[in-house]
Design a protein around this motif. Structure first.
Motif, PDB file in Angstrom:
ATOM      1  N   ASP A  10       0.813  -1.213   0.000  1.00  0.00           N
ATOM      2  CA  ASP A  10       0.000   0.000   0.000  1.00  0.00           C
ATOM      3  C   ASP A  10       0.858   1.280   0.000  1.00  0.00           C
ATOM      4  OD1 ASP A  10      -2.480   1.137  -0.155  1.00  0.00           O
ATOM      5  OD2 ASP A  10      -2.703   1.353   2.013  1.00  0.00           O
ATOM      6  N   LEU A  11       1.833   1.328  -0.897  1.00  0.00           N
ATOM      7  CA  LEU A  11       2.778   2.448  -0.910  1.00  0.00           C
ATOM      8  C   LEU A  11       2.242   3.632  -1.723  1.00  0.00           C
ATOM      9  CD1 LEU A  11       5.671   3.426  -0.158  1.00  0.00           C
ATOM     10  CD2 LEU A  11       6.390   2.575  -2.378  1.00  0.00           C
ATOM     11  N   TYR A  12       2.279   4.789  -1.092  1.00  0.00           N
ATOM     12  CA  TYR A  12       1.913   6.035  -1.771  1.00  0.00           C
ATOM     13  C   TYR A  12       3.144   6.922  -1.827  1.00  0.00           C
ATOM     14  CZ  TYR A  12      -3.046   4.927  -1.281  1.00  0.00           C
ATOM     15  OH  TYR A  12      -4.258   4.346  -1.397  1.00  0.00           O
ATOM     16  N   VAL A  13       3.408   7.534  -2.967  1.00  0.00           N
ATOM     17  CA  VAL A  13       4.481   8.530  -3.042  1.00  0.00           C
ATOM     18  C   VAL A  13       3.955   9.744  -3.789  1.00  0.00           C
ATOM     19  CG1 VAL A  13       6.765   9.099  -3.955  1.00  0.00           C
ATOM     20  CG2 VAL A  13       6.384   6.869  -2.934  1.00  0.00           C
ATOM     21  N   THR A  49      10.006   3.710 -12.037  1.00  0.00           N
ATOM     22  CA  THR A  49      11.274   4.121 -11.440  1.00  0.00           C
ATOM     23  C   THR A  49      11.051   4.668 -10.035  1.00  0.00           C
ATOM     24  OG1 THR A  49      12.095   4.558 -13.637  1.00  0.00           O
ATOM     25  CG2 THR A  49      13.336   5.495 -11.842  1.00  0.00           C
ATOM     26  N   THR A  50       9.959   5.398  -9.825  1.00  0.00           N
ATOM     27  CA  THR A  50       9.658   5.907  -8.481  1.00  0.00           C
ATOM     28  C   THR A  50       9.536   4.747  -7.496  1.00  0.00           C
ATOM     29  OG1 THR A  50       8.538   7.848  -9.333  1.00  0.00           O
ATOM     30  CG2 THR A  50       7.970   7.178  -7.114  1.00  0.00           C
ATOM     31  N   THR A  51       8.862   3.677  -7.910  1.00  0.00           N
ATOM     32  CA  THR A  51       8.716   2.523  -7.029  1.00  0.00           C
ATOM     33  C   THR A  51      10.083   1.974  -6.631  1.00  0.00           C
ATOM     34  OG1 THR A  51       6.725   1.984  -8.272  1.00  0.00           O
ATOM     35  CG2 THR A  51       7.563   0.302  -6.788  1.00  0.00           C
ATOM     36  N   GLY A 234       0.656   4.588 -11.449  1.00  0.00           N
ATOM     37  CA  GLY A 234       0.896   4.482 -10.018  1.00  0.00           C
ATOM     38  C   GLY A 234       0.259   3.300  -9.331  1.00  0.00           C
ATOM     39  N   ASN A 235      -0.277   2.377 -10.104  1.00  0.00           N
ATOM     40  CA  ASN A 235      -0.852   1.161  -9.529  1.00  0.00           C
ATOM     41  C   ASN A 235      -0.336  -0.067 -10.250  1.00  0.00           C
ATOM     42  OD1 ASN A 235      -3.625   3.086  -9.188  1.00  0.00           O
ATOM     43  ND2 ASN A 235      -2.945   1.837  -7.470  1.00  0.00           N
ATOM     44  N   MET A 236      -0.221  -1.170  -9.484  1.00  0.00           N
ATOM     45  CA  MET A 236       0.012  -2.439 -10.153  1.00  0.00           C
ATOM     46  C   MET A 236      -1.361  -2.930 -10.599  1.00  0.00           C
ATOM     47  SD  MET A 236       3.200  -2.959  -9.988  1.00  0.00           S
ATOM     48  CE  MET A 236       4.544  -2.141  -9.138  1.00  0.00           C
TER      49      MET A 236
END
Lengths: 322, 319, 294
Positions: A10-13, A49-51, A234-236
């Motif tokens: 559940d990662l948000y950036v 890349t952010t992930t 931004g989602n898998m």
């Protein structure tokens, strides 16, 4: 499967910029097992890349992580002290960047740079001779001819393919558990890229490291990894064993994406998925793909679908399959 | 000249002087483009495929060889060519970021060719709108600046600019290599639709073989400034002859099983592309060639026709 | 303000706002901007805001001569009884005017030559223009200026000509390097393939893309031009007494150091602040453009 090495939950950036807040990662779920080979595909700007930068904890200064966890062997990377994460970067996880030229310092020789990495990757007190031996050993591993000479060379004296190999060599030194390869060889020619990918494949096999291979060129991950994640805005959106994903994709985005890739068999390129990647300042509520989705339902507008298993390790984030 | 050929290139050469020595970027290539067809040039970096396009367009003056456009020889670089010729030949560049002037609005960019060639006088605005519609962009784009639109849209504007003067030939230098696949699909389909509508001839340059398969009617493959094989697209991909073609095909990343079957299995890629300053003697490909023979390092093979329209330059077929 | 705003398009206003935001995040740039605005304000309105406007010229009042700084004369007075603060304000006026005039001559001519040489890169035009530029650059600039001024009658106008003569090559160098790289951009090649004429390409395609760095250099140069002008007047080759140029105020005052220190220190500080202000502002603008280019 076996033991997990990295578990993102559940990662948000977000990124703070002048115009507002870019809500890039939107609850990413991602796992890599020990000795597992995982691919991550998606178009540019989807957050791949952010992930991966979050995993290395090398996000840009204006990034904010409001929520989520990244577990490395059960411990949260986001909560680690600076020393701990440094140690992981030195000894366990390493990243190969897209542009091999930018990753090497032009004013030092390859040997200086490689031996620096070797020095910091271990607690042993190595003599100069021992370091050189190890440097030659890794250069041999990445199939570079005449490693003695290459150690004395400056990066500019080498071709793009050779530089990419050196970056891989440097990454291998500190990648005892996980190698993250961000579009390796994309800037290189196909024949060279093919060689680089085969090399990476052989090395991770031999050394038993896990690998995350990131690419926007979908075909490149196919021959190398066990499992593939598809990322959109931004989602898998989908994850499945490689063979299954490529033969039977089920998320509307994955299907559309695969269709638009030109095929060697010919027959023209079907019209693309309509629309474009959403604006991250005001992303759509609910499923971020619904404005472009031809199967959009009322629920897609309101709620965000989560990854649900459809059996056989195949998971998809789409209300069509709930 | 054969009837229906819009562009004929004969023994074209373009050499550059560099600090390291002379680079033979294009070294004696010959091919022709038929009216209404797409001729594809594939090759890796340093193969000279872009230089070929730039030399044909006149950005570079050729070192040697001849170019005929609609039967008439093209002499010298772009500065020496008549204005009418510039109306008839246009080009779309690789990097959409740098092909539009950041200080000009889309309207100024599209109207420039109309003003230079004094076309649609007084109706420039209408024509600009029509061009935008033709490439599938909204007319509101006219008053925007390049930085306010995406990469793919910039490329569509560049295509609209190239179409403004109603040319009959367009050179497309890697028009989609900087873009994502979904944008690529849109641009390629736009190009193919317009080609159909206006009976355009394209010289299409790319390093992406899968893309080439879907775009070109005939394909030529270049390596270190030389053409190694030319064939109709279907034959090129189903029956590749030259070992380099096979090596390229075997390196292409693909996604379906049917494609996998098309890839030559026996040949895997090896070696690196030599520096264009030190081109190997004989056949330039011999140091990387899995089927290299003794003669290959000594004598340069000649281009021979194996089947009608399918030519190859390799000692394997030069017996 | 509203009428200016409506002249610009939505897009331009948005980019102005964004640039201001970026610029204002650096406090040093703001300090530079405030300094420059203050100096410019004093220069323009000096006849009205100077406490003793008569101090401009040959005014003599020995009853007020050589007074140290006080409430009445914050920077003291000189040996003729003129108020130094007033004279500094007038000094800004002359020095800024000189800088503006010099740049007005130097920037267009230097840029034009550089633009032409850069566009015809590798031809004889390039060789001729750039070699002449190099010759001017090879002579130490201050020596050249001193020589010219000594040769001619010392005056503000002649010193301006001298500084102009040694300053244009920098702009032709800058414009040359910018043009040489921009001419290889695809949009220039596209214009050539379309058949646009060379003048159009130089002035409408290339020049607008050179303006930001040239503008930045101009801002930085205002300070340096003032410094050179002051140096010339300090050695007696520039503006002449009683004209209140900052350089000759320092020169005249220096004879009475250290007893009457205020006669030198305040004009010298004024020069320092001017240069500092323009440099900080110029750096701010440069950072702004550098960020935008990424």
């Amino acid at each position: 499967m076996n033991e997990q090495l990295i578990e993102i939950h559940d990662l948000y950036v977000n990124y703070k910029i002048y115009e507002g807040i870019l809500k890039v990662l939107n609850g990413v779920e991602f796992r890599v097992g020990v000795k597992e080979k995982v691919g991550l595909i998606g178009e540019s700007g989807c957050g791949k890349t952010t992930t991966m930068r979050s995993v290395m904890r090398i996000l840009a200064d204006n990034a904010i992580v409001p929520k989520g966890s990244i577990l490395y062997k059960g411990r949260d990377i986001l909560k680690m002290s600076e020393e701990e994460i440094q140690r992981i970067r030195r000894e366990s996880i390493s990243m190969i960047f897209q542009d091999p030229t930018a990753a090497l310092n032009p004013v030092f020789t390859v040997g200086d740079q490689l031996m620096d990495v070797i020095k910091y990757s271990t607690k042993e007190n190595l003599t100069k001779e021992e370091m050189k031996e190890r440097a030659i050993k890794v250069l041999k591993e990445v199939a570079l001819p005449d490693p003695e000479r290459i150690l004395k060379n400056y990066p500019i004296m080498l071709s793009g393919g050779m530089r990419q190999r050196i970056c891989i060599a440097m990454a291998l030194v500190s990648a005892n558990e996980l190698l993250i390869a961000d579009e390796p060889g994309t800037n290189l020619d196909v024949t060279i890229q093919d060689q680089i990918l085969r090399l990476i494949g052989r090395l991770v096999e031999e050394r038993g490291t896990s690998i995350i291979l990131i690419s926007h060129a979908l075909g490149t991950v196919k021959g190398l990894v066990d499992r593939v994640y598809v990322m959109y805005a931004g989602n898998m959106v989908e994850v499945a064993p490689t063979k299954e994903l490529f033969s039977e994709p089920i998320h509307p985005y994955t299907i559309g994406l695969f269709k638009t890739v030109p095929k060697l068999t010919g027959g023209g390129i079907p019209e693309a998925i309509k629309g474009r990647i959403p604006d991250y300042i005001n992303p759509p509520q609910g499923c971020r793909f619904f404005p472009r989705c031809e199967h959009a339902m009322p629920i897609c507008k309101k709620e965000k679908p989560s990854l649900k298993s459809v059996g056989g390790g195949h998971e998809v984030a789409c209300f069509l399959y709930e | 000249m054969v009837e229906g050929e819009i562009l004929v290139v004969e023994d074209l050469r373009k050499y550059f002087k560099t600090a390291q020595g002379v680079v033979r970027a294009v070294d004696g290539i010959s091919f022709s483009i038929k009216e209404g067809e797409t001729f594809g040039l594939v090759g890796e970096s340093g193969s000279g495929k872009s230089t070929t396009a730039f030399t044909i367009m006149g950005v570079y003056e050729p070192t040697g060889g001849r170019i005929f456009f609609k039967g008439k020889p093209l002499i010298g670089g772009v500065k020496k060519r008549p204005l009418s010729l510039k109306k008839d030949m246009q080009m779309v560049f690789q990097d959409p970021g740098s092909s539009l002037n950041p200080r000009k609005s889309i309207r100024e960019i599209i109207e420039l060719p109309l003003k230079v060639h004094k076309l649609y006088r007084g109706k420039e605005r209408k024509r600009a709108e029509e061009l935008l519609r033709m490439v599938g962009l909204p007319v509101e784009f006219l008053d925007r600046y390049p930085r306010a639109i995406g990469g793919g849209e910039k490329q569509l504007v560049a295509i609209a600019r190239a179409l403004a003067t109603e040319p009959s030939f367009i050179a497309l230098d890697e028009p989609t290599s900087a873009l994502d696949v979904s944008m690529q699909a849109k641009i390629i389909n736009t190009l193919l639709r317009i080609q159909e509508e206006l009976n355009l001839s394209y010289l299409f340059i790319t390093h992406n073989l899968s893309l080439m398969r879907n775009v070109a009617s005939r394909v030529g493959i270049m390596y270190l400034g030389k053409l190694l094989e030319v064939a109709p697209a279907s034959e090129f991909f189903h029956k590749p002859l030259h070992p380099y073609t096979k090596m390229l095909l075997s390196s292409v990343p693909v996604i379906t099983e049917e494609e996998e079957k098309l890839k030559p299995k026996k040949i895997v890629s090896r070696g690196e592309i030599p520096s264009p300053v030190n081109v190997p003697p004989g056949c330039t490909f011999h140091p990387r060639c899995p089927e290299c023979m003794e003669v290959c390092s000594k004598k340069e093979p000649v281009m021979i026709e194996i089947e009608p329209g399918h030519t190859v330059k390799c000692h394997l077929f030069n017996s | 303000m509203k009428s200016i705003g409506s002249l610009l398009s939505e897009d331009q206003r948005e980019s102005l706002k964004r640039n201001w935001h970026k610029f204002s995040t650096n406090p040093l740039s703001i300090v530079g901007l405030i300094t420059v605005l203050t100096i410019t304000f004093m220069a323009i309105f000096s006849p009205w805001i100077a406490p003793y406007p008569q101090s401009w010229g040959r005014w003599i009042d020995f009853s007020q001569a050589s007074l140290p700084p006080s409430w009445k004369h914050p920077c003291g007075t000189d040996i003729y009884g003129r108020d130094i603060l007033s004279r500094i304000m007038f000094g800004f006026r002359y020095d800024l005017l000189m800088a503006v005039c010099i740049l007005a001559m130097v920037v267009p001519s230097g840029t034009f030559l550089g633009l032409v040489a850069g566009y015809y890169h590798g031809t004889w035009i390039d060789t001729v223009i750039m070699r002449i530029t190099d010759i001017f650059l090879a002579i130490p600039s201050l020596v050249l200026a001193l020589a010219i001024c000594a040769l001619l009658e010392p005056s503000l106008f002649n010193s301006m000509m001298a500084v102009s003569l040694l300053w244009w090559p920098w702009y032709s160098r800058l414009a040359y390097s910018l043009t040489s790289s921009i001419r290889n951009e695809y949009f220039v090649q596209a214009a050539e393939l379309i058949g646009a004429n060379p003048l159009y390409i130089m002035f409408r395609e290339i020049l607008p893309n050179c303006l930001s760095p040239i503008f930045t250099k101009m801002t930085l140069d205002v300070g340096w031009v003032i410094l050179i002008g002051s140096t010339l007047s300090f050695v007696g080759l520039g503006a002449q007494e009683p004209m209140p140029a900052l350089g000759n105020m320092v020169a005249v005052g220096s004879k009475y150091m250290p007893d009457y220190w205020w006669m030198t220190i305040f004009p010298a500080l004024a020069i320092a602040f001017t240069i500092l202000g323009f440099n900080l502002l110029g750096d701010g603008i440069r950072d702004l453009l550098a960020v935008e280019e990424i």
